[in-house]
Structures are given as structure tokens and as C-alpha cells.
Design an enzyme around this catalytic site. Structure first.
Site, PDB file in Angstrom:
ATOM      1  N   SER A 148       0.853  -1.196   0.000  1.00 15.03           N
ATOM      2  CA  SER A 148       0.000   0.000   0.000  1.00 15.03           C
ATOM      3  C   SER A 148       0.882   1.236   0.000  1.00 15.03           C
ATOM      4  CB  SER A 148      -0.897   0.019   1.240  1.00 15.03           C
ATOM      5  OG  SER A 148      -1.487   1.294   1.440  1.00 15.03           O
ATOM      6  N   TYR A 161      -1.060   0.151  10.327  1.00 20.63           N
ATOM      7  CA  TYR A 161      -1.253  -0.414   8.989  1.00 20.63           C
ATOM      8  C   TYR A 161      -0.094  -0.046   8.076  1.00 20.63           C
ATOM      9  CZ  TYR A 161      -3.535  -1.316   4.481  1.00 20.63           C
ATOM     10  OH  TYR A 161      -3.856  -1.775   3.215  1.00 20.63           O
ATOM     11  N   LYS A 165       2.654  -2.543   6.111  1.00 20.51           N
ATOM     12  CA  LYS A 165       2.858  -2.586   4.671  1.00 20.51           C
ATOM     13  C   LYS A 165       4.309  -2.303   4.296  1.00 20.51           C
ATOM     14  CE  LYS A 165      -1.249  -3.754   3.381  1.00 20.51           C
ATOM     15  NZ  LYS A 165      -1.496  -5.010   2.646  1.00 20.51           N
TER      16      LYS A 165
END
Length: 258
Positions: A148, A161, A165
Site C-alpha cells: 500500500s 497499517y 505494509k
């Protein structure tokens, strides 16, 4: 003379996690259209059933294994099913992931552990099990991880998050050393804002990201899928350990949606 269309993945078996909807399903569907036999995984069995049916209706071969892709038992079931049904495994797309937003100062430890379990540990264990299978086959193959842009640029309330990633992209680089002797490539596709069933629950999503993205629109699943297929194909056989950003230019300027 009639032109014969060559299917890039004819005779290949692909395993895709998080594949009942969105980017995972888009990649699976395009692999199937190009001749691959596909095994779909998702944690939600109710979503898997129509996903499998849709791919089978294309005339492609498709089976499913429901369950948590970070569970070692489910991972082994996926590998075993691919080998039992299709004799071998060639391509793995580690797409499953979880996004849990939250302010850093109040972020629950349970949420942190869940993000790391699914996104990082689950991907590591899946690729480990798949690599053992491909090593035993001796035929090479290709792995792809869905990362991402949040692993490249900071996003408010996505510290956990984004960290997960970024870790996946480092994992891909590290595994070049382990996988290259067995002719296995590993890369990451890095989506920016992408219109999926989940993101479109926000009715303003496409409007906002069309304004923030230099190319004037959010990505579609098709954009990510076509990039993924390139990285999995023989055309990319000398590309490994790389991350390919598909974001319409957003990371160049990185305006915040806030």
C-alpha cells in the site's frame, strides 16, 4: 489466418488470499481469464461462494479454501488443496490484509497485534509454506505481495497499517536471497486509492481521490490487477525484490484527504 490468442498463465496454478472481493478477486479473475487454475481464499465463506461461481462461469477452473489466511493450519490446507487438485503450485498472491484505523495515542494493543498477525505474520507464513512447495517441485514460480502507498507515505490514523505494509516490502527484498536460487521471483504491487466494494462504502471516496490524484481518478481494480499479472508473468522473470506503485501519481505530491 486466424490469430491465436496466447494465454500467459495456461497450465499454471495460482493461490490468492483475500480473494472474494476487491483487488484480490480482480487479480484472481484476470489470472483465470488468462488460463490459470485458481484457488481463492477468504475468511468469509459467504463471499467465496459467489466469487468461485463467477470465475467458473468464465469457463475457468476454480476452487476455494475458506479461513483465516494467517492461521498455519489454513495455510497448509491451501497448499495441500492446490497440490491435490492441480498437481502443483506456481503463483502465490499474498493479498489478504486488515486495516484498523486509530489514533496513535489511544491505539489498542489488540488492534496492533491483529494488524501484525494478519498482514505481516500471515504473509510470512504463507510464503514460507508456498516456497517449500515450490522448492520441492523444482519448477520456479512467482510470488506477489499486495502492499500500500501507506507504507511509503504517512496517513493519519494508519500508523500500524502503514508500518505493516512497509514491513512487507522489506520482506520481499529479503526473500530475494532465499528464493532466487530456486528461480522464484517475489515482488510487491503498491496500490494507491482504489475503488473497491469496501472503499466505496464512503460515498465521497471517488470524488475526493479524483481531486487528490494527478491522473484525475482513483485506481480501479483493473489497474491493480493488470500490474499484478505483469509481475507474475514471464515478461517479469528478471524482476524481483521490487515494489511497483500504482497510484496515478499520488505519492509524488501526497496531498492528504483530511
Amino acid at each position: 489466418m486466424e490469430k491465436v490468442m496466447v494465454k500467459r498463465f495456461e497450465g499454471k496454478t495460482a493461490l490468492i488470499t483475500g480473494a472474494a472481493q476487491g483487488i484480490g478477486f480482480g487479480i484472481a479473475k484476470h489470472l483465470a481469464l488468462e488460463g490459470a487454475r485458481v484457488l481463492l481464499n477468504d475468511i468469509d465463506p459467504s463471499l467465496l461462494t459467489p466469487a468461485v461461481a463467477e470465475i467458473q462461469n468464465l469457463g475457468a477452473v476454480c476452487v476455494a479454501v475458506a479461513g483465516d489466511s494467517s492461521d498455519p493450519a489454513v495455510i497448509q490446507e491451501m497448499i495441500d488443496t492446490a497440490v491435490k487438485e492441480f498437481k502443483q503450485l506456481d503463483l502465490v498472491v499474498a493479498n489478504a490484509g486488515i486495516t484498523l484505523f486509530g489514533d496513535f495515542f489511544d491505539y489498542p494493543s489488540a488492534d496492533l497485534h491483529q494488524v501484525l498477525k494478519v498482514n505481516v505474520a500471515g504473509t510470512f507464513l504463507l510464503l514460507q509454506a508456498a516456497a517449500r512447495q515450490l522448492r520441492s517441485q523444482g519448477l520456479g514460480g512467482s510470488f506477489l505481495i499486495t502492499s500500500s502507498v501507506t507504507g511509503h507515505q504517512a496517513h493519519k490514523n494508519l500508523a500500524a497499517y502503514g508500518m505493516s505494509k512497509a514491513a512487507l516490502e522489506m520482506l520481499a527484498k529479503s526473500l530475494v536471497l532465499d528464493l532466487s536460487p530456486y528461480k522464484i521471483t517475489i515482488n510487491t504491487v503498491v496500490p494507491g486509492a482504489t475503488a473497491t466494494e469496501r472503499t466505496l462504502l464512503d460515498k465521497d471516496y471517488e470524488t475526493i481521490w479524483s481531486q487528490l490524484t494527478p491522473m484525475g481518478r482513483a485506481a480501479g481494480v483493473e489497474d491493480i490487477a493488470q500490474t499484478a499479472l505483469f509481475l507474475l508473468s514471464d515478461a517479469a522473470r528478471h524482476i524481483t525484490g521490487q515494489s511497483l506503485v500504482v497510484d496515478g501519481g499520488w505519492t509524488v505530491t501526497s496531498p492528504s484527504p483530511e
